[in-house]
Scaffold this motif. Structure first.
Motif, PDB file in Angstrom:
ATOM      1  N   ALA A   1     -13.069   7.328   3.372  1.00 24.62           N
ATOM      2  CA  ALA A   1     -12.877   8.825   3.195  1.00 24.62           C
ATOM      3  C   ALA A   1     -11.897   9.424   4.228  1.00 24.62           C
ATOM      4  CB  ALA A   1     -14.356   9.425   3.213  1.00 24.62           C
ATOM      5  N   PHE A   2     -12.108   8.839   5.546  1.00 26.00           N
ATOM      6  CA  PHE A   2     -11.049   9.586   6.585  1.00 26.00           C
ATOM      7  C   PHE A   2      -9.817   8.981   6.374  1.00 26.00           C
ATOM      8  CE2 PHE A   2      -8.889   9.568  10.437  1.00 26.00           C
ATOM      9  CZ  PHE A   2      -8.844  10.895  10.763  1.00 26.00           C
ATOM     10  N   THR A   3      -9.436   7.749   5.902  1.00 23.83           N
ATOM     11  CA  THR A   3      -8.086   7.247   5.378  1.00 23.83           C
ATOM     12  C   THR A   3      -7.372   8.355   4.383  1.00 23.83           C
ATOM     13  OG1 THR A   3      -8.568   5.029   6.425  1.00 23.83           O
ATOM     14  CG2 THR A   3      -6.742   5.283   4.750  1.00 23.83           C
ATOM     15  N   HIS A   4      -7.975   8.368   3.540  1.00 24.68           N
ATOM     16  CA  HIS A   4      -7.571   8.936   2.279  1.00 24.68           C
ATOM     17  C   HIS A   4      -7.316  10.689   2.458  1.00 24.68           C
ATOM     18  CE1 HIS A   4      -9.860   6.173  -0.334  1.00 24.68           C
ATOM     19  NE2 HIS A   4      -8.700   5.690   0.002  1.00 24.68           N
ATOM     20  N   ALA A   5      -8.218  11.163   3.487  1.00 27.56           N
ATOM     21  CA  ALA A   5      -7.975  12.758   3.796  1.00 27.56           C
ATOM     22  C   ALA A   5      -6.639  12.564   4.921  1.00 27.56           C
ATOM     23  CB  ALA A   5      -9.286  13.091   4.719  1.00 27.56           C
ATOM     24  N   GLU A   6      -6.601  11.631   5.540  1.00 27.00           N
ATOM     25  CA  GLU A   6      -5.448  11.562   6.716  1.00 27.00           C
ATOM     26  C   GLU A   6      -3.996  11.407   5.958  1.00 27.00           C
ATOM     27  OE1 GLU A   6      -3.226  11.574  10.083  1.00 27.00           O
ATOM     28  OE2 GLU A   6      -5.225  12.501   9.711  1.00 27.00           O
ATOM     29  N   VAL A   7      -3.960  10.416   4.882  1.00 27.74           N
ATOM     30  CA  VAL A   7      -2.803  10.463   4.123  1.00 27.74           C
ATOM     31  C   VAL A   7      -2.502  11.798   3.545  1.00 27.74           C
ATOM     32  CG1 VAL A   7      -1.979   9.453   1.872  1.00 27.74           C
ATOM     33  CG2 VAL A   7      -3.244   7.973   3.356  1.00 27.74           C
ATOM     34  N   ILE A   8      -3.461  12.477   3.092  1.00 25.87           N
ATOM     35  CA  ILE A   8      -3.043  13.853   2.581  1.00 25.87           C
ATOM     36  C   ILE A   8      -2.527  14.670   3.589  1.00 25.87           C
ATOM     37  CG2 ILE A   8      -4.100  15.766   1.356  1.00 25.87           C
ATOM     38  CD1 ILE A   8      -6.030  13.752  -0.141  1.00 25.87           C
TER      39      ILE A   8
END
Length: 135
Positions: free
Chosen positions: A76-83
């Motif tokens: 969840a954090f990785t996807h938020a960080e990509v954005i």
């Protein structure tokens, strides 16, 4: 006044795909039973974005919340960080809008959804709000 939240769905999906993440991206609220991983983009206020009267003509600010859901907190954090990384310093187009500025109005907010009755899997979420200045 222009609202770009719908056009952001395609833009965010492309950024996640480019980073090698197979994530469903939708607008507004996550429906019960929607699989993870997924990202929900929802306008902070329904309807049109705010028009700034003290800036250049046609300048709008769209406030959105981006929430990433996954079966692990790391995903969840990785996807938020990509954005977040894609939005940081971004000046270009999103759909038909010319993006002039992007700011984050708060830090990442993490949460865990408890399993539904009879289930045993947790759903992790990471949320962050953004203000996108565009014309």
């Amino acid at each position: 006044m222009k609202d770009i939240s719908t056009e952001l769905v395609s833009w965010v999906r492309t950024k996640l795909d480019d980073a090698g993440h197979d994530v469903s991206v939708t607008e507004y609220k996550r429906k019960q039973g929607v699989g993870t991983p997924c990202v929900i983009i929802s306008p902070e206020f329904q309807g049109d974005s705010a028009e700034l009267l003290s800036g250049p003509a046609g300048y709008h600010v769209t406030e959105i919340e981006v929430v990433s859901f996954a079966s692990t907190s790391a995903a969840a954090f990785t996807h938020a960080e990509v954005i977040r990384a894609a939005l940081q310093g971004y000046k270009g187009t999103i759909g038909t809008a010319s993006v002039l500025s992007v700011t984050s109005t708060e830090p990442f907010e993490k949460d865990v959804d408890k399993p539904l009755s009879g289930g045993n899997s947790l759903v992790y979420s990471v949320a962050r709000s953004y203000r996108i200045g565009h014309n």
